[in-house]
Design an enzyme around this catalytic site. Structure first.
Site, mmCIF file in Angstrom:
data_model
loop_
_atom_site.group_PDB
_atom_site.id
_atom_site.type_symbol
_atom_site.label_atom_id
_atom_site.label_comp_id
_atom_site.label_asym_id
_atom_site.label_seq_id
_atom_site.Cartn_x
_atom_site.Cartn_y
_atom_site.Cartn_z
ATOM 1 N N THR A 1 0.844 -1.150 0.078
ATOM 2 C CA THR A 1 -0.036 -0.243 0.151
ATOM 3 C C THR A 1 0.855 1.273 0.060
ATOM 4 O O THR A 1 2.161 1.173 0.539
ATOM 5 C CB THR A 1 -1.048 0.000 1.368
ATOM 6 O OG1 THR A 1 -1.413 1.174 1.411
ATOM 7 C CG2 THR A 1 -0.111 -0.322 2.417
ATOM 8 N N ASP A 2 0.208 2.343 -0.450
ATOM 9 C CA ASP A 2 1.208 3.614 -0.404
ATOM 10 C C ASP A 2 1.240 4.132 0.966
ATOM 11 O O ASP A 2 2.007 5.070 1.151
ATOM 12 C CB ASP A 2 0.224 4.600 -1.271
ATOM 13 C CG ASP A 2 -1.258 5.092 -0.833
ATOM 14 O OD1 ASP A 2 -1.466 4.372 0.046
ATOM 15 O OD2 ASP A 2 -1.489 6.265 -1.163
ATOM 16 N N GLU A 3 0.609 3.637 1.805
ATOM 17 C CA GLU A 3 0.567 4.040 3.543
ATOM 18 C C GLU A 3 2.075 3.578 3.822
ATOM 19 O O GLU A 3 2.321 4.387 4.925
ATOM 20 C CB GLU A 3 -0.241 3.592 4.219
ATOM 21 C CG GLU A 3 -1.749 3.788 4.050
ATOM 22 C CD GLU A 3 -2.911 3.812 4.885
ATOM 23 O OE1 GLU A 3 -2.547 3.564 6.185
ATOM 24 O OE2 GLU A 3 -3.907 3.798 4.528
ATOM 25 N N TYR B 1 -1.532 -0.670 11.206
ATOM 26 C CA TYR B 1 -1.992 -1.303 10.068
ATOM 27 C C TYR B 1 -0.553 -1.036 8.946
ATOM 28 O O TYR B 1 -0.199 -1.971 8.420
ATOM 29 C CB TYR B 1 -3.113 -0.527 9.476
ATOM 30 C CG TYR B 1 -3.184 -0.789 8.105
ATOM 31 C CD1 TYR B 1 -3.422 -1.998 7.569
ATOM 32 C CD2 TYR B 1 -2.955 0.238 6.982
ATOM 33 C CE1 TYR B 1 -3.547 -2.367 6.083
ATOM 34 C CE2 TYR B 1 -3.330 0.076 5.657
ATOM 35 C CZ TYR B 1 -3.471 -1.319 5.085
ATOM 36 O OH TYR B 1 -3.522 -1.414 3.907
ATOM 37 N N LYS C 1 1.849 -3.874 7.074
ATOM 38 C CA LYS C 1 2.153 -4.028 5.847
ATOM 39 C C LYS C 1 3.400 -3.663 5.193
ATOM 40 O O LYS C 1 3.806 -4.338 4.425
ATOM 41 C CB LYS C 1 0.991 -2.914 5.157
ATOM 42 C CG LYS C 1 -0.329 -3.061 5.387
ATOM 43 C CD LYS C 1 -1.078 -4.426 4.582
ATOM 44 C CE LYS C 1 -0.668 -4.411 3.109
ATOM 45 N NZ LYS C 1 -1.217 -5.738 2.349
HETATM 46 P P1 NAD Z 1 -10.559 -6.280 2.984
HETATM 47 O O1 NAD Z 1 -10.450 -5.749 4.387
HETATM 48 O O2 NAD Z 1 -11.913 -5.484 1.974
HETATM 49 O O3 NAD Z 1 -10.488 -7.620 2.566
HETATM 50 C C1 NAD Z 1 -9.434 -8.348 3.309
HETATM 51 C C2 NAD Z 1 -9.927 -9.815 2.742
HETATM 52 O O4 NAD Z 1 -8.757 -10.525 3.494
HETATM 53 C C3 NAD Z 1 -11.119 -10.309 3.461
HETATM 54 O O5 NAD Z 1 -12.005 -11.153 2.614
HETATM 55 C C4 NAD Z 1 -10.559 -11.155 4.678
HETATM 56 O O6 NAD Z 1 -11.594 -12.302 5.217
HETATM 57 C C5 NAD Z 1 -9.355 -11.591 4.325
HETATM 58 N N1 NAD Z 1 -8.560 -12.134 5.365
HETATM 59 C C6 NAD Z 1 -8.270 -11.445 6.384
HETATM 60 N N2 NAD Z 1 -7.517 -12.084 7.290
HETATM 61 C C7 NAD Z 1 -7.294 -13.191 6.693
HETATM 62 C C8 NAD Z 1 -6.484 -14.393 6.979
HETATM 63 N N3 NAD Z 1 -5.761 -14.674 8.044
HETATM 64 N N4 NAD Z 1 -6.372 -15.353 5.884
HETATM 65 C C9 NAD Z 1 -7.116 -15.455 4.759
HETATM 66 N N5 NAD Z 1 -7.936 -14.306 4.579
HETATM 67 C C10 NAD Z 1 -7.962 -13.365 5.278
HETATM 68 O O7 NAD Z 1 -9.434 -5.332 2.333
HETATM 69 P P2 NAD Z 1 -9.262 -4.503 0.785
HETATM 70 O O8 NAD Z 1 -9.542 -3.153 0.898
HETATM 71 O O9 NAD Z 1 -9.813 -5.394 -0.282
HETATM 72 O O10 NAD Z 1 -7.538 -4.638 0.654
HETATM 73 C C11 NAD Z 1 -6.955 -5.920 0.074
HETATM 74 C C12 NAD Z 1 -5.664 -5.636 0.120
HETATM 75 O O11 NAD Z 1 -5.269 -4.352 -0.508
HETATM 76 C C13 NAD Z 1 -4.832 -5.698 1.506
HETATM 77 O O12 NAD Z 1 -3.676 -6.221 1.666
HETATM 78 C C14 NAD Z 1 -4.756 -4.012 1.695
HETATM 79 O O13 NAD Z 1 -3.638 -3.685 2.627
HETATM 80 C C15 NAD Z 1 -4.507 -3.648 0.268
HETATM 81 N N6 NAD Z 1 -4.616 -2.331 -0.187
HETATM 82 C C16 NAD Z 1 -5.947 -1.595 0.078
HETATM 83 C C17 NAD Z 1 -6.361 -0.513 -0.459
HETATM 84 C C18 NAD Z 1 -7.558 0.127 -0.322
HETATM 85 O O14 NAD Z 1 -7.833 1.316 -0.631
HETATM 86 N N7 NAD Z 1 -8.509 -0.584 0.308
HETATM 87 C C19 NAD Z 1 -5.093 0.318 -0.979
HETATM 88 C C20 NAD Z 1 -3.877 -0.326 -1.321
HETATM 89 C C21 NAD Z 1 -3.853 -1.452 -0.737
HETATM 90 O O1 DAU Z 2 -3.941 4.767 1.059
HETATM 91 C C1 DAU Z 2 -4.280 3.276 0.984
HETATM 92 C C2 DAU Z 2 -5.014 2.737 2.075
HETATM 93 O O2 DAU Z 2 -6.308 3.160 2.068
HETATM 94 C C3 DAU Z 2 -5.212 1.192 2.187
HETATM 95 O O3 DAU Z 2 -4.083 0.653 2.520
HETATM 96 C C4 DAU Z 2 -6.111 0.821 3.374
HETATM 97 O O4 DAU Z 2 -6.287 -0.473 3.541
HETATM 98 C C5 DAU Z 2 -7.439 1.565 3.120
HETATM 99 O O5 DAU Z 2 -8.374 1.496 4.528
HETATM 100 C C6 DAU Z 2 -7.251 3.148 3.118
HETATM 101 O O6 DAU Z 2 -6.799 3.801 4.135
HETATM 102 P P1 DAU Z 2 -7.142 5.067 4.826
HETATM 103 O O7 DAU Z 2 -7.160 5.209 6.147
HETATM 104 O O8 DAU Z 2 -6.715 6.261 3.776
HETATM 105 O O9 DAU Z 2 -8.871 5.134 4.593
HETATM 106 P P2 DAU Z 2 -10.074 5.316 5.236
HETATM 107 O O10 DAU Z 2 -11.233 4.976 4.328
HETATM 108 O O11 DAU Z 2 -10.280 4.622 6.478
HETATM 109 O O12 DAU Z 2 -9.916 6.868 5.664
HETATM 110 C C7 DAU Z 2 -9.997 7.671 4.412
HETATM 111 C C8 DAU Z 2 -9.579 9.219 5.052
HETATM 112 O O13 DAU Z 2 -11.024 9.411 5.637
HETATM 113 C C9 DAU Z 2 -8.740 9.395 6.165
HETATM 114 O O14 DAU Z 2 -7.978 10.445 6.095
HETATM 115 C C10 DAU Z 2 -9.668 9.381 7.264
HETATM 116 C C11 DAU Z 2 -10.946 9.906 6.926
HETATM 117 N N1 DAU Z 2 -12.259 9.320 7.512
HETATM 118 C C12 DAU Z 2 -12.427 7.805 7.561
HETATM 119 C C13 DAU Z 2 -13.579 7.419 8.080
HETATM 120 C C14 DAU Z 2 -13.760 6.059 7.996
HETATM 121 C C15 DAU Z 2 -12.918 10.051 7.979
HETATM 122 O O15 DAU Z 2 -13.009 11.539 8.229
HETATM 123 N N2 DAU Z 2 -14.114 9.856 8.599
HETATM 124 C C16 DAU Z 2 -14.599 8.395 8.582
HETATM 125 O O16 DAU Z 2 -15.514 7.941 9.122
#
Ligand code: NAD
Ligand code: DAU
Length: 332
Positions: A124-126, A148, A152
């Site tokens: 992730t970019d985080e 988190y 990662k």
């Molecule tokens: P999500 O939380 O929606 O899905 C995670 C999935 O992993 C779920 O289906 C969960 O059941 C499964 N899981 C959790 N623990 C497990 C384990 N121990 N064994 C097997 N399965 C397990 O997450 P997402 O938003 O789809 O993110 C997917 C991946 O992409 C993550 O690795 C996250 O760090 C990365 N990512 C997410 C974002 C974003 O914006 N959501 C951006 C960049 C990278």
């Molecule tokens: O940048 C990639 C990441 O983006 C992924 O690696 C993570 O898995 C994904 O959850 C996401 O992380 P963020 O923390 O950026 O996403 P989130 O949707 O939780 O929050 C986005 C922004 O919105 C952040 O600045 C916090 C803010 N926020 C979030 C929630 C849930 C609020 O202000 N209110 C809220 O209720």
């Protein structure tokens, strides 16, 4: 016929990736290994559950025996499985360290004991941390600041070490914030869209001026596919949408689109350690010929419409365990 072992395929991005893969390629088999935590949802995969090329296995990526068995038949591994929500990692980091680190390690250990063509670690970019001006390139130091993003980062570097030390064919992608269908409604966009539809408050952390770069989930899936086919082993690839927005801009966009009043916006206590701005430089992939396809507004409108048309999907989630979690949240 290649077999893809997709871990975490019942989550948001993993399920979109499975739809993408089965839609784009005829000659693939997909094995989806998912523990079905609160974030895993088989409703996301209803359209493919009877596809003969698709198989679901309920299990944990930390389960060495199961992972070894599945790895033996895999050509490609794409590791999405993770605990993914920053707020939850602040409340209880344990599962983040277990799944994101030990789980990645278990998969990589299995991979080094068999032959696979590619192992894609979805990072992730985080991992770079926050940046006030400019943007991070792939070689910049990593400065994660939440449990988190730190877990990662561990996985990202463990994967790299397995390439350097054991020659596992690892590729690492670092993507920005995704949005689109099947996004669990605890994250900003699906939470705010579904709350607005229900005329509920939209809780903005701090001053609402934190910045994220947004990418439509299908573009992320396409970027992963491109890296898998064209990336150099052992390398890292930033995948960004090129759409930097403050959280307030996102909130206002949703309100306007759904024709809801400004009074739904409420300002709440800030997230501890809240990263101010994420920004990545994606010129590496651009030079290789890849860029996102979707326009931000068109993809946001498509996403909002999806939540309007799929109330049953998110109403089912926004009950029971989900409500328990929200009752206990530190700042809601
Ligand atoms: P999500 O939380 O929606 O899905 C995670 C999935 O992993 C779920 O289906 C969960 O059941 C499964 N899981 C959790 N623990 C497990 C384990 N121990 N064994 C097997 N399965 C397990 O997450 P997402 O938003 O789809 O993110 C997917 C991946 O992409 C993550 O690795 C996250 O760090 C990365 N990512 C997410 C974002 C974003 O914006 N959501 C951006 C960049 C990278
Ligand atoms: O940048 C990639 C990441 O983006 C992924 O690696 C993570 O898995 C994904 O959850 C996401 O992380 P963020 O923390 O950026 O996403 P989130 O949707 O939780 O929050 C986005 C922004 O919105 C952040 O600045 C916090 C803010 N926020 C979030 C929630 C849930 C609020 O202000 N209110 C809220 O209720």
């Amino acid at each position: 016929m290649k077999t893809y072992l997709v871990t975490g395929g019942a989550g948001f991005i993993g399920s979109n990736y499975i739809h993408y893969l089965l839609g784009k390629y005829k000659d693939v088999n997909v094995v989806n290994l998912d523990k079905l935590t609160y974030a895993g949802n088989l409703d996301n995969l209803k359209q493919v559950e009877n596809d003969p090329r698709y198989k679901f296995v309920k299990g944990d990526i930390c389960d060495e025996k199961l992972v070894n068995e599945l790895m033996a038949d895999a050509d490609v591994v794409v590791n999405f499985a993770a605990e993914s929500h920053v707020d939850r990692s602040i409340g209880s980091p344990d599962d983040f360290i277990k799944t994101d680190n030990f789980g990645a390690f278990t998969l990589l250990e299995a991979a080094r004991r068999t032959h696979i063509d590619r192992f894609v670690q979805i990072s992730t970019d985080e991992v770079y941390g926050s940046i006030d001006n400019g943007s991070f390139v792939e070689t910049d130091p990593l400065m994660p600041s939440s449990p988190y993003s730190a877990s990662k980062t561990g996985a990202d570097r463990i994967a790299f070490s397995y390439f350097v030390t054991y020659g596992v064919p690892v590729l690492i992608t670092r993507c920005s914030n995704n949005y689109g269908p099947f996004h669990y409604p605890e994250k900003l966009i699906p939470l705010f869209v579904t709350n607005a539809i229900e005329d509920k408050d939209m809780p903005i952390y701090g001053d609402g001026l934190n910045v994220r770069d947004w990418i439509y989930v299908e573009d992320h899936c396409d970027g992963i596919d491109f890296v898998l086919r064209n990336g150099e082993l052992g390398e890292v690839y930033n995948i960004g949408g090129g759409n930097e927005k403050t959280n307030l801009e996102i909130t206002d966009y949703v309100l306007k689109k759904l024709d809801k009043p400004d009074s739904l916006k409420i300002f709440v206590k800030d997230r501890p350690g809240h990263d101010r701005r994420y920004a990545i430089d994606c010129s590496r992939l651009k030079k290789m010929g890849w860029k996102p396809n979707y326009d931000f507004e068109a993809a946001m409108d498509k996403t909002i419409q999806w939540y309007v048309e799929n109330v049953e999907w998110w109403k089912k989630i926004k009950s029971g365990e989900y409500m328990e979690y929200y009752k206990n949240q530190y700042n809601k």
